[in-house]
Design a protein around this motif. Structure first.
Motif, PDB file in Angstrom:
ATOM      1  N   SER A  47      77.627  60.373  65.865  1.00  0.00           N
ATOM      2  CA  SER A  47      77.203  60.190  67.571  1.00  0.00           C
ATOM      3  C   SER A  47      78.392  59.400  67.644  1.00  0.00           C
ATOM      4  N   ASP A  68      69.446  55.260  65.680  1.00  0.00           N
ATOM      5  CA  ASP A  68      69.280  55.122  67.163  1.00  0.00           C
ATOM      6  C   ASP A  68      68.884  53.866  67.803  1.00  0.00           C
ATOM      7  N   THR A  69      69.654  53.144  67.733  1.00  0.00           N
ATOM      8  CA  THR A  69      69.571  51.815  67.832  1.00  0.00           C
ATOM      9  C   THR A  69      69.669  52.187  69.519  1.00  0.00           C
ATOM     10  N   THR A  70      68.667  50.638  70.006  1.00  0.00           N
ATOM     11  CA  THR A  70      68.668  50.683  71.307  1.00  0.00           C
ATOM     12  C   THR A  70      70.307  49.806  72.243  1.00  0.00           C
ATOM     13  N   VAL A  71      70.166  49.690  73.324  1.00  0.00           N
ATOM     14  CA  VAL A  71      70.445  48.998  73.894  1.00  0.00           C
ATOM     15  C   VAL A  71      69.221  47.806  74.684  1.00  0.00           C
ATOM     16  N   HIS A  80      76.824  46.643  77.253  1.00  0.00           N
ATOM     17  CA  HIS A  80      75.803  47.010  76.897  1.00  0.00           C
ATOM     18  C   HIS A  80      75.507  46.956  75.331  1.00  0.00           C
ATOM     19  N   GLU A 113      75.400  58.634  76.701  1.00  0.00           N
ATOM     20  CA  GLU A 113      74.598  58.495  77.304  1.00  0.00           C
ATOM     21  C   GLU A 113      74.520  57.868  78.866  1.00  0.00           C
ATOM     22  N   LEU A 130      73.542  45.966  71.542  1.00  0.00           N
ATOM     23  CA  LEU A 130      72.864  47.159  70.572  1.00  0.00           C
ATOM     24  C   LEU A 130      72.459  46.306  70.689  1.00  0.00           C
ATOM     25  N   ARG A 152      74.168  55.792  72.546  1.00  0.00           N
ATOM     26  CA  ARG A 152      74.422  55.286  74.129  1.00  0.00           C
ATOM     27  C   ARG A 152      75.087  55.532  74.389  1.00  0.00           C
ATOM     28  N   GLY A 185      75.335  54.829  65.794  1.00  0.00           N
ATOM     29  CA  GLY A 185      74.595  54.311  67.386  1.00  0.00           C
ATOM     30  C   GLY A 185      74.816  54.322  68.350  1.00  0.00           C
ATOM     31  N   GLY A 186      75.735  53.103  68.527  1.00  0.00           N
ATOM     32  CA  GLY A 186      75.564  53.072  69.753  1.00  0.00           C
ATOM     33  C   GLY A 186      77.068  53.645  70.582  1.00  0.00           C
TER      34      GLY A 186
END
Length: 539
Positions: free
Chosen positions: A249, A518-521, A509, A194, A511, A191, A187-188
């Motif tokens: 990803s 779908d991990t976020t930062v 960034h 993006e 994680l 991110r 997932g990283g």
């Protein structure tokens, strides 16, 4: 007409004329020949190539996506590998050569083709394609894809870099390393893809891992278990890459921007050096394994190696990537010509650490090899760019892993080759190389360090080390024994570097959860280096 405008027009004509047919050397294809169509208004356009039908081949052959890499001002490498099922032996790949078409366009709908032609993917080269598309315009974004007679690949986005005499306002790249498939989801990378205004991705090693540790998922779902035992043969390494690249990803990150890639140890085996494996005592036993691993690495990376490798005993991985007069990126590796780590006893651990010994100070010992060291020093000291970034697989600044009273080192890091490091740092100082910066991988934690020639010396360069994308964290904080260590945190992360003529910013960034696809930062740690200062400041 000014010289630059003339060259841009010449490049446009060159790519229109030159990119419809191909010739193949090894498994790298360079665009040559001519194929043109004329529109109703008389303007010449590139016609889309039509690949021949290859009977009795599997469907879904673009399961590993596409990638690009090593951009120059007039060219970029494009890559794909045919594979229909990454989780089975052989990858469900064709057993016969398959003719592919490639398209390069200035828009995503491919109505403005600048290149189209044919290339063959063969089983002998792992069903992979390396395509060096030349004659492109500088500082320009393009879209690309591959096609069989019945299927079309995902669309990738890539770019050329500015010409050396250009003065870009900004250069932004992601840097990362250590993405063991079995330790979590990528997932990283989603991110990272993006990140706004991204120009490139710099990957610093450990793209695959050879170790098979079973089911490491929190709920023991078996979702990220390696499909095969530890690899030692070419086919087994090819399988490792196929499974790693099956992650969507990771594919997204490859399809977003061109990559600059080097390797570290786990592409072959933990802490190997040349043909010496970690467990070797006396005669090296790792040559055949290294050759197999290097071939699989080359087959799976969008890298330009000139001349194309026909054997894999020695790969010229070191290279410079220039981004106008703003920055050079120097990509190095520290494994294939390295002497075996010194000071090893019979108690070699996974981290290969321990006390120093007199053998370290032998000036003939090397991690770079004579040719790469000479190239690196000559390139750095001849540079005229504002910033000079070293893409470096292993920590350069050094780290005391023990106590002040009983110090220990990581034997395979730059601490294990202090004479090479001293020569490099001396060259940076004596030649007053403009704004050297080191970006590093390998260690599974975040660090910001001062690179110095001696503990009491001045800072020569800042070093930013981003943690692993997924691989297990190393949580020990060594700050108490290392006064040159400015920042430490044990989180998974990737780095984002933004360079302008007056300032370099590095963001780490962090994680939130590597087992969430779908991990976020969760947070960002920011540091700045003002041009001419050589030291990082947290902001």
């Amino acid at each position: 007409m000014r010289r630059r405008e003339f060259l841009q027009q010449l490049a446009l004509v060159s790519v229109t004329v030159a990119c419809a047919e191909t010739k193949t050397s090894g498994d790298t294809t360079t665009t040559t020949g001519a194929k043109k169509a004329t529109s109703g208004d008389g303007a010449q356009k590139v016609a889309a190539a039509t690949p021949a039908v290859t009977p009795d081949i599997p469907s879904g052959l673009f399961a590993l996506g596409v990638a690009s890499g090593d951009p120059l001002a007039d060219r970029v490498m494009l890559w794909t590998r045919l594979c229909s099922n990454p989780l089975i032996a052989g990858g469900g790949a064709p057993t016969v050569p398959v003719e592919l078409a490639y398209d390069v366009s200035t828009n995503e709908t491919f109505t403005s083709l600048v290149a189209s032609g044919l290339v063959s993917a063969t089983p002998q080269q792992g069903n992979a394609v390396h395509l060096d598309v030349t004659g492109l315009q500088p500082n320009t974004w393009y879209y690309y894809r591959f096609r069989t007679a019945t299927e079309t690949s995902p669309v990738g986005r890539t770019r050329t870099f500015p010409e050396p005499e250009d003065s870009p306002e900004q250069f932004k790249f992601v840097f990362a390393s250590c993405q063991d498939y079995q330790w979590g989801y990528y997932g990283g990378w989603a991110r990272a893809a993006e990140v706004a205004d991204l120009d490139a991705v710099v990957f610093l090693g450990d793209y695959i891992y050879e170790l098979s540790l079973g089911d490491l998922s929190p709920n023991k779902s078996g979702a990220r278990v390696w499909a095969a035992p530890e690899p030692v043969t070419l086919e087994q390494y090819r399988w490792r890459y196929a499974q790693t690249k099956s992650d969507l990803s990771l594919q997204k990150a490859h399809q977003t921007a061109p990559w600059l890639i080097t390797f570290d140890d786990h592409e072959v085996a933990n802490n190997y050096a040349g043909d010496v494996q970690e467990e070797d005592r006396g005669k090296p036993t790792g040559r055949e394994r290294r050759l197999a691993a290097y071939q699989a690495w080359y087959e799976n990376m969008p890298i330009r190696i000139t001349p194309e490798p026909t054997s894999f005993d020695s790969l010229e991985v070191h290279r410079t990537s220039n981004f106008g007069d703003l920055a050079n990126v120097y990509v190095i590796e520290t494994r294939q010509s390295a002497d075996a780590p010194a000071c090893r006893g019979d108690d070699v651990t996974l981290t290969d650490s321990g006390p120093a010994c007199d053998e370290l100070n032998d000036p003939q010992r090397t991690n770079l090899g004579t040719e790469q060291e000479q190239w690196l020093i000559e390139s750095l000291t001849a540079s005229s760019t504002t910033w000079n970034v070293l893409a470096n697989p292993l920590m350069m600044a050094g780290l005391n892993l023990g106590t002040p009273e009983a110090p220990e080192i990581g034997r395979d890091t730059w601490d294990g080759y202090p004479e090479v490091r001293a020569r490099l740092l001396n060259a940076l100082q004596e030649s007053k190389v403009s704004n050297p910066v080191v970006v590093t991988g390998d260690w599974h934690a975040n660090f910001v360090l001062d690179v110095k020639a001696s503990p009491d010396g001045e800072t020569i360069a800042p070093e930013f080390l981003a943690s692993s994308i997924t691989t297990v964290l190393f949580a020990t904080d060594y700050s108490a024994s290392n006064p040159h260590l400015r920042f430490f945190s044990a989180t998974h992360s990737f780095g984002v570097v933004t360079i302008t003529p007056s300032l370099l910013t590095c963001e780490l960034h962090n994680l939130a959860d590597i087992w969430d696809p779908d991990t976020t930062v969760s947070s960002i740690d920011r540091f700045e280096v003002a041009a001419g200062t050589h030291e990082a400041r947290k902001v």
